[in-house]
Design a protein around this motif. Sequence first.
Motif, PDB file in Angstrom:
ATOM      1  N   GLN A  29       0.801  -1.214   0.000  1.00 21.17           N
ATOM      2  CA  GLN A  29       0.000   0.000   0.000  1.00 21.17           C
ATOM      3  C   GLN A  29       0.845   1.281   0.000  1.00 21.17           C
ATOM      4  O   GLN A  29       0.536   2.214  -0.726  1.00 21.17           O
ATOM      5  CB  GLN A  29      -0.933   0.012   1.217  1.00 21.17           C
ATOM      6  CG  GLN A  29      -1.964  -1.077   1.206  1.00 21.17           C
ATOM      7  CD  GLN A  29      -3.024  -0.861   0.158  1.00 21.17           C
ATOM      8  OE1 GLN A  29      -3.336   0.252  -0.204  1.00 21.17           O
ATOM      9  NE2 GLN A  29      -3.566  -1.950  -0.353  1.00 21.17           N
ATOM     10  N   TYR A  44      -4.608   6.561   6.236  1.00 26.33           N
ATOM     11  CA  TYR A  44      -5.843   7.301   6.484  1.00 26.33           C
ATOM     12  C   TYR A  44      -6.955   6.921   5.511  1.00 26.33           C
ATOM     13  O   TYR A  44      -8.067   7.426   5.630  1.00 26.33           O
ATOM     14  CB  TYR A  44      -5.586   8.800   6.400  1.00 26.33           C
ATOM     15  CG  TYR A  44      -4.613   9.278   7.457  1.00 26.33           C
ATOM     16  CD1 TYR A  44      -4.926   9.197   8.802  1.00 26.33           C
ATOM     17  CD2 TYR A  44      -3.375   9.787   7.093  1.00 26.33           C
ATOM     18  CE1 TYR A  44      -4.033   9.612   9.767  1.00 26.33           C
ATOM     19  CE2 TYR A  44      -2.480  10.210   8.046  1.00 26.33           C
ATOM     20  CZ  TYR A  44      -2.809  10.130   9.383  1.00 26.33           C
ATOM     21  OH  TYR A  44      -1.920  10.536  10.336  1.00 26.33           O
ATOM     22  N   GLU A  45      -6.681   6.055   4.566  1.00 25.13           N
ATOM     23  CA  GLU A  45      -7.681   5.665   3.584  1.00 25.13           C
ATOM     24  C   GLU A  45      -8.358   4.356   4.015  1.00 25.13           C
ATOM     25  O   GLU A  45      -7.691   3.391   4.374  1.00 25.13           O
ATOM     26  CB  GLU A  45      -7.024   5.470   2.221  1.00 25.13           C
ATOM     27  CG  GLU A  45      -6.420   6.738   1.660  1.00 25.13           C
ATOM     28  CD  GLU A  45      -5.723   6.500   0.347  1.00 25.13           C
ATOM     29  OE1 GLU A  45      -5.923   5.433  -0.252  1.00 25.13           O
ATOM     30  OE2 GLU A  45      -4.963   7.395  -0.060  1.00 25.13           O
ATOM     31  N   TRP A  46      -9.691   4.340   3.947  1.00 26.83           N
ATOM     32  CA  TRP A  46     -10.453   3.158   4.350  1.00 26.83           C
ATOM     33  C   TRP A  46     -10.230   1.990   3.400  1.00 26.83           C
ATOM     34  O   TRP A  46     -10.288   0.836   3.817  1.00 26.83           O
ATOM     35  CB  TRP A  46     -11.934   3.473   4.439  1.00 26.83           C
ATOM     36  CG  TRP A  46     -12.261   4.282   5.651  1.00 26.83           C
ATOM     37  CD1 TRP A  46     -12.555   5.606   5.695  1.00 26.83           C
ATOM     38  CD2 TRP A  46     -12.273   3.835   7.006  1.00 26.83           C
ATOM     39  NE1 TRP A  46     -12.764   6.011   6.988  1.00 26.83           N
ATOM     40  CE2 TRP A  46     -12.603   4.935   7.817  1.00 26.83           C
ATOM     41  CE3 TRP A  46     -12.048   2.598   7.612  1.00 26.83           C
ATOM     42  CZ2 TRP A  46     -12.703   4.839   9.195  1.00 26.83           C
ATOM     43  CZ3 TRP A  46     -12.152   2.513   8.996  1.00 26.83           C
ATOM     44  CH2 TRP A  46     -12.471   3.613   9.763  1.00 26.83           C
ATOM     45  N   SER A  47      -9.967   2.281   2.134  1.00 31.73           N
ATOM     46  CA  SER A  47      -9.776   1.196   1.168  1.00 31.73           C
ATOM     47  C   SER A  47      -8.521   0.378   1.484  1.00 31.73           C
ATOM     48  O   SER A  47      -8.484  -0.828   1.252  1.00 31.73           O
ATOM     49  CB  SER A  47      -9.703   1.745  -0.257  1.00 31.73           C
ATOM     50  OG  SER A  47      -8.583   2.602  -0.398  1.00 31.73           O
ATOM     51  N   TRP A  49      -7.353  -0.266   4.509  1.00 35.85           N
ATOM     52  CA  TRP A  49      -7.689  -1.139   5.632  1.00 35.85           C
ATOM     53  C   TRP A  49      -8.623  -2.264   5.206  1.00 35.85           C
ATOM     54  O   TRP A  49      -8.503  -3.391   5.680  1.00 35.85           O
ATOM     55  CB  TRP A  49      -8.292  -0.325   6.773  1.00 35.85           C
ATOM     56  CG  TRP A  49      -7.289   0.599   7.357  1.00 35.85           C
ATOM     57  CD1 TRP A  49      -7.205   1.942   7.160  1.00 35.85           C
ATOM     58  CD2 TRP A  49      -6.189   0.251   8.203  1.00 35.85           C
ATOM     59  NE1 TRP A  49      -6.124   2.444   7.833  1.00 35.85           N
ATOM     60  CE2 TRP A  49      -5.488   1.436   8.492  1.00 35.85           C
ATOM     61  CE3 TRP A  49      -5.729  -0.948   8.751  1.00 35.85           C
ATOM     62  CZ2 TRP A  49      -4.353   1.448   9.299  1.00 35.85           C
ATOM     63  CZ3 TRP A  49      -4.600  -0.923   9.550  1.00 35.85           C
ATOM     64  CH2 TRP A  49      -3.919   0.251   9.819  1.00 35.85           C
ATOM     65  N   ARG A  50      -9.561  -1.975   4.285  1.00 32.14           N
ATOM     66  CA  ARG A  50     -10.451  -3.006   3.772  1.00 32.14           C
ATOM     67  C   ARG A  50      -9.655  -4.064   3.002  1.00 32.14           C
ATOM     68  O   ARG A  50      -9.856  -5.269   3.194  1.00 32.14           O
ATOM     69  CB  ARG A  50     -11.511  -2.381   2.867  1.00 32.14           C
ATOM     70  CG  ARG A  50     -12.545  -3.391   2.394  1.00 32.14           C
ATOM     71  CD  ARG A  50     -13.379  -2.877   1.254  1.00 32.14           C
ATOM     72  NE  ARG A  50     -12.502  -2.744   0.085  1.00 32.14           N
ATOM     73  CZ  ARG A  50     -12.519  -1.730  -0.762  1.00 32.14           C
ATOM     74  NH1 ARG A  50     -13.344  -0.734  -0.582  1.00 32.14           N
ATOM     75  NH2 ARG A  50     -11.696  -1.691  -1.783  1.00 32.14           N
ATOM     76  N   ASN A  51      -8.728  -3.607   2.158  1.00 31.13           N
ATOM     77  CA  ASN A  51      -7.887  -4.542   1.412  1.00 31.13           C
ATOM     78  C   ASN A  51      -7.005  -5.363   2.347  1.00 31.13           C
ATOM     79  O   ASN A  51      -6.787  -6.553   2.114  1.00 31.13           O
ATOM     80  CB  ASN A  51      -7.029  -3.799   0.399  1.00 31.13           C
ATOM     81  CG  ASN A  51      -7.848  -3.208  -0.715  1.00 31.13           C
ATOM     82  OD1 ASN A  51      -8.973  -3.614  -0.931  1.00 31.13           O
ATOM     83  ND2 ASN A  51      -7.290  -2.230  -1.404  1.00 31.13           N
TER      84      ASN A  51
END
Length: 86
Positions: A29, A44-47, A49-51
Motif C-alpha cells: 500500500q 488514512y484511507e479506508w480502502s 484497511w479493507r484490502n
Amino acid sequence: MKDFLDYLKWKPTWIGILVGSVGYILFVQAYVYPTLTFDFSVIYEWSAWRNLLIWQTCMTIASYFTFGKPNRKVWAKEKPQSPEVS
C-alpha cells in the motif's frame, strides 16, 4: 471449526498476522514505485484497511490449511511410556 479456533488462539498465528499486516501496508500500500519512496498517508484511507482485512483473512485461512491442520499430530506431545514391571 474447533481446530480453527485453536489455531487462532496459537501465539505464532497472531505474530504472523501482525508481521504480515505491517509488510502489506509497507510494501503493497505505501510503497510508490516510480519515486522509490514510501507514502504513509495511505493509512488514512479506508480502502487500504479493507484490502488489508480481506488479504489477511485469506492468508490466515490458507496458513491454517497449510501449516495448522496437517501438522497437528506432529506437534502433539506424546505421553511417556511407563516402564514395564515384571
